[in-house]
Design a protein around this motif. Sequence first.
Motif, PDB file in Angstrom:
ATOM      1  N   ILE A  10      -7.450   6.181 -11.962  1.00 45.62           N
ATOM      2  CA  ILE A  10      -8.081   6.857 -10.823  1.00 45.62           C
ATOM      3  C   ILE A  10      -8.510   5.838  -9.771  1.00 45.62           C
ATOM      4  O   ILE A  10      -8.313   6.040  -8.571  1.00 45.62           O
ATOM      5  N   PHE A  11      -9.084   4.719 -10.217  1.00 47.84           N
ATOM      6  CA  PHE A  11      -9.518   3.681  -9.291  1.00 47.84           C
ATOM      7  C   PHE A  11      -8.341   3.112  -8.502  1.00 47.84           C
ATOM      8  O   PHE A  11      -8.413   2.950  -7.280  1.00 47.84           O
ATOM      9  N   VAL A  12      -7.234   2.804  -9.188  1.00 50.45           N
ATOM     10  CA  VAL A  12      -6.068   2.230  -8.518  1.00 50.45           C
ATOM     11  C   VAL A  12      -5.471   3.234  -7.532  1.00 50.45           C
ATOM     12  O   VAL A  12      -5.134   2.877  -6.387  1.00 50.45           O
ATOM     13  N   LEU A  13      -5.361   4.493  -7.936  1.00 57.04           N
ATOM     14  CA  LEU A  13      -4.832   5.509  -7.020  1.00 57.04           C
ATOM     15  C   LEU A  13      -5.746   5.698  -5.810  1.00 57.04           C
ATOM     16  O   LEU A  13      -5.266   5.853  -4.682  1.00 57.04           O
ATOM     17  N   ALA A  14      -7.057   5.660  -6.021  1.00 53.46           N
ATOM     18  CA  ALA A  14      -7.999   5.783  -4.903  1.00 53.46           C
ATOM     19  C   ALA A  14      -7.871   4.601  -3.948  1.00 53.46           C
ATOM     20  O   ALA A  14      -7.969   4.768  -2.730  1.00 53.46           O
ATOM     21  N   ALA A  15      -7.631   3.415  -4.486  1.00 51.47           N
ATOM     22  CA  ALA A  15      -7.447   2.239  -3.626  1.00 51.47           C
ATOM     23  C   ALA A  15      -6.202   2.397  -2.764  1.00 51.47           C
ATOM     24  O   ALA A  15      -6.232   2.118  -1.561  1.00 51.47           O
ATOM     25  N   GLU A  20      -3.898   3.617   2.674  1.00 48.78           N
ATOM     26  CA  GLU A  20      -3.021   4.440   3.503  1.00 48.78           C
ATOM     27  C   GLU A  20      -3.806   5.195   4.576  1.00 48.78           C
ATOM     28  O   GLU A  20      -3.384   5.265   5.725  1.00 48.78           O
ATOM     29  N   VAL A  21      -4.944   5.747   4.210  1.00 44.54           N
ATOM     30  CA  VAL A  21      -5.744   6.513   5.173  1.00 44.54           C
ATOM     31  C   VAL A  21      -6.289   5.604   6.269  1.00 44.54           C
ATOM     32  O   VAL A  21      -6.199   5.910   7.458  1.00 44.54           O
ATOM     33  N   ILE A  22      -6.859   4.471   5.894  1.00 46.81           N
ATOM     34  CA  ILE A  22      -7.456   3.557   6.869  1.00 46.81           C
ATOM     35  C   ILE A  22      -6.388   2.963   7.786  1.00 46.81           C
ATOM     36  O   ILE A  22      -6.621   2.782   8.981  1.00 46.81           O
ATOM     37  N   SER A  23      -5.218   2.690   7.264  1.00 42.15           N
ATOM     38  CA  SER A  23      -4.178   2.090   8.113  1.00 42.15           C
ATOM     39  C   SER A  23      -3.653   3.067   9.155  1.00 42.15           C
ATOM     40  O   SER A  23      -3.083   2.654  10.156  1.00 42.15           O
TER      41      SER A  23
END
Length: 101
Positions: A10-15, A20-23
Motif C-alpha cells: 500500500i505504501f509503495v502504491l501510494a508513493a 503521478e498526481v503531483i507531476s
Amino acid sequence: MTESIALLTIFVLAAFVGVEVISKVSATLHTPLMSGANAIHGVILVGAIIVTGQAESTWVMIVGLLAIVLATVNMVGGFVVTDRMLEMFRGPGSRKKELHK
C-alpha cells in the motif's frame, strides 16, 4: 500475505500515485497545494505527539520521536517554500514596505 507485506505494498502504491498526481499539477496550483499539505502535516504532527506520549515501549518511543522530528521539519520547510512562492506574486518593493511598517 502477511500484514507487513500488505502495508508495504500500500505504501509503495501510494508513493507512485503521489508522484503521478503531483507531476501533473500546473505551476500556478503548487502554492495552494503546498498550503493544504502543510495543514495535513500539522495534523500528522499532532498525531505523532499523541502516539509518542502514550508509548509503552522504547521502540515505539524512538519511532514516535523520529516521526515528530520529520513532521516538524517537513511542515516548517513547507511554510518556508510557500512563503517564497507567495513572495514571487508580490509587487516589487512590497516586501520593503512590510518591513518598515
